[in-house]
Design an enzyme around this catalytic site. Structure first.
Site, PDB file in Angstrom:
ATOM      1  N   ARG A  90       0.878  -1.170   0.000  1.00  0.00           N
ATOM      2  CA  ARG A  90       0.000   0.000   0.000  1.00  0.00           C
ATOM      3  C   ARG A  90       0.913   1.217   0.000  1.00  0.00           C
ATOM      4  NH1 ARG A  90      -0.597   4.503   3.808  1.00  0.00           N
ATOM      5  NH2 ARG A  90      -2.742   5.238   3.710  1.00  0.00           N
ATOM      6  N   LEU A  91       0.843   2.052  -1.042  1.00  0.00           N
ATOM      7  CA  LEU A  91       1.713   3.215  -1.188  1.00  0.00           C
ATOM      8  C   LEU A  91       1.063   4.416  -0.528  1.00  0.00           C
ATOM      9  CD1 LEU A  91       2.765   1.219  -3.398  1.00  0.00           C
ATOM     10  CD2 LEU A  91       3.415   3.241  -4.714  1.00  0.00           C
ATOM     11  N   ASP A  92       1.743   4.967   0.457  1.00  0.00           N
ATOM     12  CA  ASP A  92       1.218   6.059   1.260  1.00  0.00           C
ATOM     13  C   ASP A  92       1.215   7.379   0.497  1.00  0.00           C
ATOM     14  OD1 ASP A  92       0.538   7.270   3.985  1.00  0.00           O
ATOM     15  OD2 ASP A  92       2.414   8.331   3.519  1.00  0.00           O
ATOM     16  N   GLU A  94      -2.878   5.139  -1.555  1.00  0.00           N
ATOM     17  CA  GLU A  94      -3.589   6.221  -0.866  1.00  0.00           C
ATOM     18  C   GLU A  94      -3.351   7.465  -1.706  1.00  0.00           C
ATOM     19  OE1 GLU A  94      -3.816   8.710   3.318  1.00  0.00           O
ATOM     20  OE2 GLU A  94      -1.904   7.924   2.626  1.00  0.00           O
ATOM     21  N   HIS A 135     -15.130   6.712   4.159  1.00  0.00           N
ATOM     22  CA  HIS A 135     -14.948   6.869   5.607  1.00  0.00           C
ATOM     23  C   HIS A 135     -15.513   8.188   6.107  1.00  0.00           C
ATOM     24  CE1 HIS A 135     -12.822   8.688   9.003  1.00  0.00           C
ATOM     25  NE2 HIS A 135     -12.959   7.490   9.557  1.00  0.00           N
ATOM     26  N   HIS A 136     -15.170   9.276   5.430  1.00  0.00           N
ATOM     27  CA  HIS A 136     -15.539  10.601   5.935  1.00  0.00           C
ATOM     28  C   HIS A 136     -17.055  10.761   6.005  1.00  0.00           C
ATOM     29  CE1 HIS A 136     -11.381  11.233   5.720  1.00  0.00           C
ATOM     30  NE2 HIS A 136     -11.281  12.036   4.676  1.00  0.00           N
ATOM     31  N   HIS A 191      -5.590   3.842  10.848  1.00  0.00           N
ATOM     32  CA  HIS A 191      -4.645   4.474  11.775  1.00  0.00           C
ATOM     33  C   HIS A 191      -4.761   5.988  11.754  1.00  0.00           C
ATOM     34  CE1 HIS A 191      -2.316   4.919   8.033  1.00  0.00           C
ATOM     35  NE2 HIS A 191      -1.727   5.919   8.645  1.00  0.00           N
ATOM     36  N   GLN A 224      -7.371   7.988  10.826  1.00  0.00           N
ATOM     37  CA  GLN A 224      -8.618   8.567  11.277  1.00  0.00           C
ATOM     38  C   GLN A 224      -8.822   8.389  12.777  1.00  0.00           C
ATOM     39  OE1 GLN A 224      -9.569  10.376   9.041  1.00  0.00           O
ATOM     40  NE2 GLN A 224      -8.627   9.389   7.278  1.00  0.00           N
TER      41      GLN A 224
END
Length: 589
Positions: free
Chosen positions: A252-254, A291, A320-321, A388, A390
């Site tokens: 997973r690329l931040d 991301e 999510h938001h 992590h 949020q």
């Protein structure tokens, strides 16, 4: 597979050491004694030393001024400022030698932090908890970044030695044992990697290779210049290294929106193609996830296998938001963009992926955000109610369980875990853990104080009511408070929540996963009284249908009788109770 350009490697009679240091006039290898390294083309220094064996420790001395670790060090037994250790990756004997991974459609993610997942905080200790994940229905363990960071505790996003798994969690073979143990149980393992910046402490690249950086700044430090071939190779080699030497199933690329995408072909495209080549060579399923706050749909293709420039999926912050606003009523910061109609935003995310698909974001000063995403397959999105960021970016690091009604959370989980998007839970969420996950680190001196004061300023506004209660990120007690409360799993509420999640994931495995390949978005509608309906055409042509009451009040049953066979929630025989969710499979179009 082509040999890596960076890092030391064992040879038949010793070891070869290489360092890209174009700004250095002289480089010495510090081993048993100093060895002058030969300067070659394009700023490369090298030395072949006979008789060197695995376990040897070494540094590089730059211009007789400073001793630095290998930027591609395989391990740092004495933390980032100590010597690098030469590792023989071929010495580990894999037990799950025939493991080839799992298709992306099988993925149910659990994000975790090695240091707080267990009281011991080690790779080996995590192995003891893998059976719990399998029994829950989790199919993929995702580890927060492991690249070596300063000090003994950190979230991982301040890594400076990208190739070295942090030694406070164990040695490289311990990490391999964790991955091996997961594979033996049918679990995939993903790793979060950070290619948008280096951490602020222990980063020496600017001294001997200033070409690593551009003048641009990210929120976390200088941006990295991937137009420079050696810099691009450093990141791509790193991605392949984790996937090849440690056999991670995906990355997973931040925050890739913070990577300057300059040049005709982006670094992200080249990285994807290199990973695709590895997948072909090894016959493995390998998955890349992004991301990306910019919501760029054009780089996503869940069904391109192997990767050839695209990415399997993106973490869907929009999803999510909108849920967070609906469940908690909080509207500060970026939540303000979802405050007007969170239920309508949830419907849009269920119907076409992103909420922002080119619309102006008020939180970003009216900037247009995103691209149309409805033509993508639903599995191009990783949806979640917590992660992590949020949790940890809240003043107290408190979880959703502490600020929302359990009934509402359970309704949200019933949608998250059965919808055709890829679901992700944060460690402990499966039993409703209330253990906080505040931000923590272990810097020293002026940097430590700057981080401490910055954290206080960050919460001087919306969270001012917490005052001195905001945890000090530098105190060891802050990290200790984040250790997962496994005992609460056995409480009455923990058993109830875990049973719910297990039941939902059993249905997902049996009824949803086999139909995900080729699935397509359908339509979704939300009403002011809290009624939500949605549908998707699955890969076998069956329609997956959702009906839910996402409100605190009972609402009348739909006038039109829902079609299909119930798979969750039973028949709709009367008014819909608060936060009730109904799922059906319908063979009719």
């Amino acid at each position: 597979m082509n040999e890596r350009q960076f890092g030391a490697r064992l040879t038949t009679d010793g070891a070869c050491f290489r360092l890209w240091a174009p700004a250095a006039k002289r480089v010495d290898l510090l081993l048993d004694r100093p060895h002058a390294m030969q300067r070659g083309e394009d700023g490369w220094f090298s030395a072949d030393i006979a008789g060197v064996k695995a376990g040897a420790r070494y540094n590089f001395r730059i211009d007789d001024e400073i001793d630095v670790p290998d930027p591609a060090s395989a391990f740092q037994p004495d933390d980032i400022k100590g010597p690098s250790e030469l590792i023989d990756h071929g010495a580990y004997r894999w037990r799950a030698a025939d493991w080839r991974g799992r298709p992306w459609q099988d993925t149910v993610l659990l994000e975790s932090h090695v240091g707080t997942f267990t009281p011991d905080g080690t790779y080996r200790a995590m192995i003891e908890r893998l059976d719990h994940l399998v029994a829950t229905g989790i199919t993929a363990l995702e580890l927060m970044p492991l690249a070596d960071f300063a000090g003994s505790r950190n979230w991982g996003y301040d890594g400076v030695l990208w190739y070295a798994p942090d030694g406070h969690y164990g040695r490289p073979d311990d990490l391999k044992a964790l991955i091996d143990g997961a594979h033996l149980r049918g679990l995939m393992v993903f790793l979060d990697v950070v290619y948008n910046h280096f951490g602020p402490e222990g980063n020496y690249h600017g001294r001997y290779a200033p070409g690593f950086f551009t003048e641009a700044q990210t929120p976390w430090g200088s941006a990295i210049d991937y137009q420079v071939p050696q810099v691009r190779a450093f990141a791509i080699d790193n991605a392949v290294y984790w996937l090849h030497e440690y056999r991670f199933d995906g990355l997973r690329l931040d925050a890739v929106h913070a990577i300057p995408q300059l040049g005709e072909v982006s670094m992200l495209h080249d990285l994807s193609r290199a990973v695709g080549d590895l997948a072909v060579e090894t016959g493995r399923h390998i998955h890349l996830v992004l991301e990306n706050d910019d919501n760029i749909a054009g780089v996503l293709d869940a069904e391109q296998d192997p990767h050839r420039g695209s990415y399997r999926a993106q973490w869907n912050d929009d999803y999510h938001h909108a849920w967070h606003v609906l469940l908690t009523g909080e509207r500060h910061g970026y939540y303000s963009d979802y405050a007007q109609s969170p239920l309508q935003d949830i419907a849009r995310a269920l119907a076409s992926g992103f909420v922002y698909q080119g619309e102006p974001s008020a939180h970003r000063g009216g900037q247009l955000r995103g691209e149309p995403s409805g033509t993508l397959t639903p599995t191009a999105f990783v949806n979640f109610l917590q992660n992590h960021d949020q949790i940890g970016n809240r003043a107290l690091g408190d979880r959703l369980e502490s600020i929302a009604k359990p009934m509402a959370i359970e309704g949200a989980l019933a949608i998250l875990l059965l919808a055709p998007m890829v679901p992700m839970l944060f460690m402990g969420e499966e039993w409703g853990s209330k253990a906080p996950f505040p931000f923590f680190c272990d810097f020293e001196g002026e940097l430590a104080e700057a981080v401490r004061q910055g954290r206080r300023r960050e919460f001087a506004g919306a969270y001012a009511e917490h005052g001195a209660d905001v945890p000090d990120p530098l105190e060891s007690s802050t990290a200790q408070s984040a250790v997962l409360d496994w005992d609460s799993r056995d409480s009455a509420s923990g058993c109830r929540r875990l049973a719910l999640v297990r039941e939902l994931l059993t249905i997902r495995r049996e009824k949803i996963m086999p139909r995900l390949a080729g699935a397509a978005f359908g339509a979704a509608h939300a009403t002011e009284n809290g009624m939500l309906t949605a549908n998707w055409r699955m890969g076998d042509g069956v329609m997956l249908r959702l009906a839910a009451n996402l409100s605190n009040d009972e609402i009348p049953a739909p006038e039109i009788k829902p079609m299909g066979i119930p798979i969750w929630g039973g028949e709709i025989a009367g008014p819909l109770p608060p936060w009730s969710v109904f799922w059906r499979l319908d063979a009719r179009s």
